[in-house]
Design an enzyme around this catalytic site. Sequence first.
Site, mmCIF file in Angstrom:
data_model
loop_
_atom_site.group_PDB
_atom_site.id
_atom_site.type_symbol
_atom_site.label_atom_id
_atom_site.label_comp_id
_atom_site.label_asym_id
_atom_site.label_seq_id
_atom_site.Cartn_x
_atom_site.Cartn_y
_atom_site.Cartn_z
ATOM 1 N N ARG A 99 -17.541 26.251 -3.223
ATOM 2 C CA ARG A 99 -17.878 24.976 -3.190
ATOM 3 C C ARG A 99 -19.851 25.253 -2.770
ATOM 4 O O ARG A 99 -19.506 26.097 -1.728
ATOM 5 C CB ARG A 99 -17.277 23.980 -2.567
ATOM 6 C CG ARG A 99 -17.300 22.919 -2.509
ATOM 7 C CD ARG A 99 -17.349 22.000 -3.491
ATOM 8 N NE ARG A 99 -17.317 20.682 -2.972
ATOM 9 C CZ ARG A 99 -17.321 19.522 -4.246
ATOM 10 N NH1 ARG A 99 -17.151 20.033 -5.923
ATOM 11 N NH2 ARG A 99 -16.599 18.797 -4.676
ATOM 12 N N THR A 372 -19.268 18.915 -14.667
ATOM 13 C CA THR A 372 -17.885 21.036 -14.433
ATOM 14 C C THR A 372 -17.351 20.381 -15.780
ATOM 15 O O THR A 372 -17.735 19.507 -16.837
ATOM 16 C CB THR A 372 -16.658 19.436 -13.700
ATOM 17 O OG1 THR A 372 -17.269 18.696 -12.605
ATOM 18 C CG2 THR A 372 -15.716 20.018 -13.096
ATOM 19 N N THR A 390 -18.915 23.358 -11.230
ATOM 20 C CA THR A 390 -19.859 21.686 -12.007
ATOM 21 C C THR A 390 -21.469 21.894 -11.079
ATOM 22 O O THR A 390 -21.329 22.528 -10.153
ATOM 23 C CB THR A 390 -18.622 20.615 -10.762
ATOM 24 O OG1 THR A 390 -19.315 20.127 -11.409
ATOM 25 C CG2 THR A 390 -18.816 20.631 -9.344
ATOM 26 N N ASN A 392 -21.465 19.033 -10.255
ATOM 27 C CA ASN A 392 -21.067 17.391 -10.385
ATOM 28 C C ASN A 392 -21.462 16.183 -11.397
ATOM 29 O O ASN A 392 -20.515 16.397 -12.295
ATOM 30 C CB ASN A 392 -21.514 16.838 -8.779
ATOM 31 C CG ASN A 392 -20.398 15.339 -8.517
ATOM 32 O OD1 ASN A 392 -19.690 15.382 -9.173
ATOM 33 N ND2 ASN A 392 -21.082 14.562 -7.902
ATOM 34 N N ASP A 414 -20.208 14.382 -3.271
ATOM 35 C CA ASP A 414 -18.575 13.952 -3.289
ATOM 36 C C ASP A 414 -17.968 13.538 -2.087
ATOM 37 O O ASP A 414 -17.239 13.379 -1.609
ATOM 38 C CB ASP A 414 -18.063 15.376 -3.727
ATOM 39 C CG ASP A 414 -17.989 15.170 -5.520
ATOM 40 O OD1 ASP A 414 -17.683 14.522 -5.830
ATOM 41 O OD2 ASP A 414 -18.054 16.535 -5.747
ATOM 42 N N SER A 443 -13.461 18.052 -3.007
ATOM 43 C CA SER A 443 -13.412 18.315 -4.374
ATOM 44 C C SER A 443 -12.104 17.207 -4.790
ATOM 45 O O SER A 443 -11.148 17.020 -4.810
ATOM 46 C CB SER A 443 -13.888 19.335 -5.035
ATOM 47 O OG SER A 443 -13.975 19.607 -6.262
ATOM 48 N N GLY A 465 -14.229 14.204 -13.225
ATOM 49 C CA GLY A 465 -14.404 13.659 -11.814
ATOM 50 C C GLY A 465 -12.693 13.292 -11.168
ATOM 51 O O GLY A 465 -11.479 14.320 -11.299
HETATM 52 O O1 DON Z 1 -15.816 18.254 -7.570
HETATM 53 C C1 DON Z 1 -15.502 16.751 -8.367
HETATM 54 O O2 DON Z 1 -13.870 16.269 -7.574
HETATM 55 C C2 DON Z 1 -15.991 16.260 -8.612
HETATM 56 N N1 DON Z 1 -17.748 17.236 -8.822
HETATM 57 C C3 DON Z 1 -16.079 17.097 -10.410
HETATM 58 C C4 DON Z 1 -16.913 16.054 -11.257
HETATM 59 C C5 DON Z 1 -17.083 16.348 -12.600
HETATM 60 O O3 DON Z 1 -15.537 16.874 -13.035
HETATM 61 C C6 DON Z 1 -17.884 15.798 -13.639
HETATM 62 N N2 DON Z 1 -17.548 15.907 -14.841
HETATM 63 N N3 DON Z 1 -17.049 15.153 -15.593
#
Ligand code: DON
Length: 563
Positions: A99, A372, A390, A392, A414, A443, A465
């Site tokens: 991360r 992601t 990701t 993000n 985040d 995350s 997300g």
């Molecule tokens: O770590 C996380 O939860 C987010 N940064 C994930 C972002 C994400 O899944 C974007 N995709 N649609």
Amino acid sequence: MKKISVLLFTSLLLIQCKTTTKPTPDIGLIADKAIVVSARVEASKIGIEILKKGGNAFDAMAATQLALAVAYPFAGNLGGGGFMVYRKNNGEIGALDFREKAPIAASRDMYLDESGNVIEGKSTLGIMAVGVPGSVAGVFETHKKFGSLPIEDIIKPVIELAKKGVQVTKKQARTIKKYQPLFLEANKDSILFSKQWQENDSIKYPALAQTLERILKNGYDEFYKGETAKRLVNFIQDNGGIITMEDLAKYEAKWRKPITFNYDDLKIISMSPPSSGGICLAQILNGIEPYDLKKFGHNQTKYIQVITEAERRAYADRSHFLGDADFVHVPTDSLISKAYTKHRMDNFSFSKPTKSSELTHGNIELIESDETTHYSIVDAFGNAVSVTTTLNGAFGSKVYCEDLGFFLNNEMDDFSSKPGTPNMFGLIGAKANEIVPQKRMLSSMTPTIVEKNGNLWMVVGTPGGSTIITSVLQTILNVHEFDFGMQDAINQSRFHHQWLPDDIKMEPNGFDEKVKKELKDIGYILDETNSPVIGKVEGILVLPNKKLEGGADHRGDDTAVGY
Ligand code: DON
């Protein structure tokens, strides 16, 4: 004309069939030995070639991660981060955290103005949104610990792909066009993606190929201490960013103990903090375990209700308790205990929704000893890896380093910029997820592996997300409770609740009108707008005959490749 009427007739026939007969199952890729499923066929192919050469799932992880940076710049990355959960063929499990981290010069209120309000866009668009990238560390750490092929074998095909170019798909052409105004805003000059790319064009990535060539020659240090590091830091600072050479040099990927828990006869292995994925997934599954979901029926009213209420409670806890466990105490054992979740569900009733405004996090005595993409891999030896990675947002911060050939993340969003103020996924955070230099932002990524009767059963994960956790949940339930195959389980419509906002997000046109009416009559608010996308799931299921079924989400260009 004749062709058109034949087509019309066939379509009508199909519609007719759809309404009168049970749809035939959509079976994913069936393979005898190994499958790689990822967001792009080019990346899945590179991964599978590594396996055919005798490499293991960890070699394929390294290759697929790098190949996605070339083939899927929307989310695949060198400038972002991610998580891997693995299960070796001897049953040994583990997790790697690569991360991103807050830069040393970051501070709690860095996204607030003088009056203490969040400055719109500062944590999402442009150079200040960027966290210290972890993906290259993730690749090297995985390869160092478990890889079996020389790193040249892994990186070379990716360099070739970058040089040869990658064909633009219809969906990709649309996405690039959509984000071009933001590329213009976030970058000083036009970038590779400023051109009007059309479907079937081929994009070559010479700068990225050179970066990868230097990484191949000089190894891990090239990205974190060497020439690439220097060029990256110069680029960031020229653009007004705060990441330094010290930030890069200090970065390290960390091996973590995954979250494990049982649901019925399944053992679920998922990501631990700084991801909330495993803990929330455990809380939701614990919350719904006492109910007879089969009896409620797939995507029927009571099924949606009980899952919604368990999700509401888990996300309320997430916003209060969860953050980087290297910095804050996360009461993991209490949160995932069956007794705690049972207590949290005590005030749930089928007759009316619990109001999120009247629900807060649970009580835990804090004395206990804290855009992601996903790919799933099973190799011919029976090793499995589940990786979500990701930038993000789509194309991350939209800042593209032309010199090095990759986008930089906007993962800083985040963090909780201000307690109670939602981030781009509407998630609310508190002290546990405030910005601290060197801390990892919370995350929702949920790379997951499931065992049944002690054997490997499913490898699953998704982007999306805040909806990641609930998409993984529903995919597991679709197979376990309702006997869908892997592809069919992924195809099913999904819904999502995250405490706040207090509504159930539903994929448009995916649910019965009767069910929706019943939910509204009980008092639920439904949101059927198409945003955010509820996941793009990639899964592999071990079938009873030991063959594998790879499921790739049709919501994207995702593809399973196997042999
Ligand atoms: O770590 C996380 O939860 C987010 N940064 C994930 C972002 C994400 O899944 C974007 N995709 N649609």
